[in-house]
Design a protein around this motif. Structure first.
Motif, short mmCIF file in Angstrom:
data_model
loop_
_atom_site.label_atom_id
_atom_site.label_comp_id
_atom_site.label_asym_id
_atom_site.label_seq_id
_atom_site.Cartn_x
_atom_site.Cartn_y
_atom_site.Cartn_z
N PRO A 42 34.69 42.28 42.41
CA PRO A 42 33.83 41.12 42.11
C PRO A 42 32.49 41.55 41.53
O PRO A 42 31.82 42.43 42.07
N ALA A 43 32.11 40.94 40.42
CA ALA A 43 30.89 41.32 39.69
C ALA A 43 29.64 41.23 40.55
O ALA A 43 28.72 42.03 40.40
N ILE A 44 29.62 40.29 41.48
CA ILE A 44 28.44 40.09 42.32
C ILE A 44 28.11 41.34 43.15
O ILE A 44 26.96 41.55 43.52
N TRP A 88 39.44 39.61 48.61
CA TRP A 88 38.43 39.07 47.70
C TRP A 88 38.67 39.57 46.28
O TRP A 88 38.54 38.82 45.31
N ALA A 89 39.01 40.84 46.13
CA ALA A 89 39.27 41.40 44.79
C ALA A 89 40.50 40.74 44.15
O ALA A 89 40.48 40.41 42.96
N ASN A 90 41.55 40.53 44.94
CA ASN A 90 42.75 39.87 44.40
C ASN A 90 42.44 38.42 44.03
O ASN A 90 42.91 37.92 43.01
N LEU A 91 41.68 37.75 44.86
CA LEU A 91 41.29 36.37 44.58
C LEU A 91 40.42 36.31 43.33
O LEU A 91 40.59 35.43 42.48
N ASN A 92 39.51 37.27 43.18
CA ASN A 92 38.68 37.38 41.99
C ASN A 92 39.55 37.53 40.74
O ASN A 92 39.33 36.88 39.72
N MET A 93 40.57 38.36 40.85
CA MET A 93 41.49 38.58 39.74
C MET A 93 42.21 37.29 39.37
O MET A 93 42.39 36.98 38.19
N TRP A 94 42.62 36.52 40.38
CA TRP A 94 43.35 35.27 40.18
C TRP A 94 42.44 34.20 39.58
O TRP A 94 42.73 33.64 38.53
N ASN A 96 39.54 34.37 38.10
CA ASN A 96 38.93 34.71 36.81
C ASN A 96 39.93 35.22 35.78
O ASN A 96 39.53 35.68 34.71
N ASP A 97 41.22 35.16 36.12
CA ASP A 97 42.30 35.55 35.21
C ASP A 97 42.04 36.93 34.59
O ASP A 97 42.10 37.12 33.37
N ILE A 98 41.74 37.89 35.46
CA ILE A 98 41.40 39.25 35.03
C ILE A 98 42.68 40.05 34.79
O ILE A 98 43.54 40.13 35.67
N PRO A 99 42.82 40.65 33.61
CA PRO A 99 44.03 41.45 33.34
C PRO A 99 43.95 42.84 33.99
O PRO A 99 42.88 43.41 34.14
N ILE A 100 45.11 43.32 34.36
CA ILE A 100 45.28 44.70 34.83
C ILE A 100 46.27 45.34 33.88
O ILE A 100 47.35 44.78 33.64
N ASP A 101 45.92 46.49 33.35
CA ASP A 101 46.75 47.15 32.33
C ASP A 101 47.06 46.20 31.18
O ASP A 101 48.17 46.18 30.64
N PHE A 105 48.33 38.01 35.55
CA PHE A 105 49.45 37.60 36.39
C PHE A 105 49.61 36.09 36.31
O PHE A 105 48.64 35.35 36.15
N SER A 106 50.83 35.63 36.45
CA SER A 106 51.10 34.19 36.52
C SER A 106 50.69 33.68 37.90
O SER A 106 50.50 34.46 38.84
N THR A 107 50.57 32.36 38.01
CA THR A 107 50.25 31.78 39.32
C THR A 107 51.28 32.18 40.37
O THR A 107 50.90 32.58 41.48
N PRO A 108 52.59 32.09 40.08
CA PRO A 108 53.56 32.53 41.10
C PRO A 108 53.37 34.00 41.51
O PRO A 108 53.57 34.36 42.67
N ALA A 109 52.99 34.85 40.56
CA ALA A 109 52.76 36.27 40.89
C ALA A 109 51.54 36.41 41.81
O ALA A 109 51.56 37.22 42.75
N HIS A 110 50.50 35.63 41.54
CA HIS A 110 49.32 35.67 42.43
C HIS A 110 49.67 35.15 43.82
O HIS A 110 49.20 35.68 44.83
N ILE A 111 50.49 34.12 43.88
CA ILE A 111 50.93 33.59 45.17
C ILE A 111 51.75 34.64 45.91
O ILE A 111 51.56 34.85 47.12
N ALA A 112 52.62 35.33 45.20
CA ALA A 112 53.42 36.40 45.80
C ALA A 112 52.51 37.50 46.34
O ALA A 112 52.75 38.04 47.43
N ARG A 113 51.46 37.84 45.60
CA ARG A 113 50.51 38.86 46.06
C ARG A 113 49.78 38.40 47.32
O ARG A 113 49.57 39.18 48.24
#
Length: 138
Positions: A42-44, A88-94, A96-101, A105-113
């Motif tokens: 998270p940028a903060i 918090w980092a995973n939620l931040n990624m979800w 703010n739609d932050i890409p990894i590599d 991730f799709s919404t279902p992928a974030h839910i799975a995480r």
């Protein structure tokens, strides 16, 4: 006389070693490939590399703590807390739609995480209820 470990004790041990090994490996990855983890900090917080190193060191210590029978119960409790905190980092990624590599991730992928995180918290709490097996006195 000491009691024999039950089947549930063996399950706890297996889960502790598996989760501990995974945590240790992932913690090491925080040092090997810092830039992979940086985008989701998270940028903060500022200083993302610092937080990647801190969380990596914590994961290594927790992983080893889960593997060692003498520290397993305490490490299980701390692992559950840690997993809550770093979500918090995973939620931040979800959010703010932050890409990894380069991929988001799709919404279902974030839910799975999120469900995987809840599962790991449950495992850590299950492991936390382990008691070191006391040695028999001769």
């Amino acid at each position: 006389l000491g009691s024999m470990p039950s089947a549930i004790d063996h399950v706890r041990t297996g889960l502790a070693v598996a989760l501990g090994t995974a945590f240790t490996w992932i913690g090491i990855q925080h040092f090997v490939d810092v830039n992979w983890f940086v985008p989701i900090v998270p940028a903060i917080l500022g200083w993302p590399e610092f937080w990647v190193y801190v969380s990596g060191a914590a994961e290594i210590l927790l992983g080893l703590g889960l593997i060692l029978p003498s520290t397993r119960a305490r490490a299980g409790r701390w692992t559950a807390r840690f997993l809550l905190l770093v979500y918090w980092a995973n939620l931040n990624m979800w959010v703010n739609d932050i890409p990894i590599d380069g991929q988001t991730f799709s919404t279902p992928a974030h839910i799975a995480r999120a469900l995987a995180q809840i599962g790991m918290i449950a495992m850590a709490l299950f492991i936390a209820h382990s008691q070191p097996i006391e040695k028999e006195e001769e």
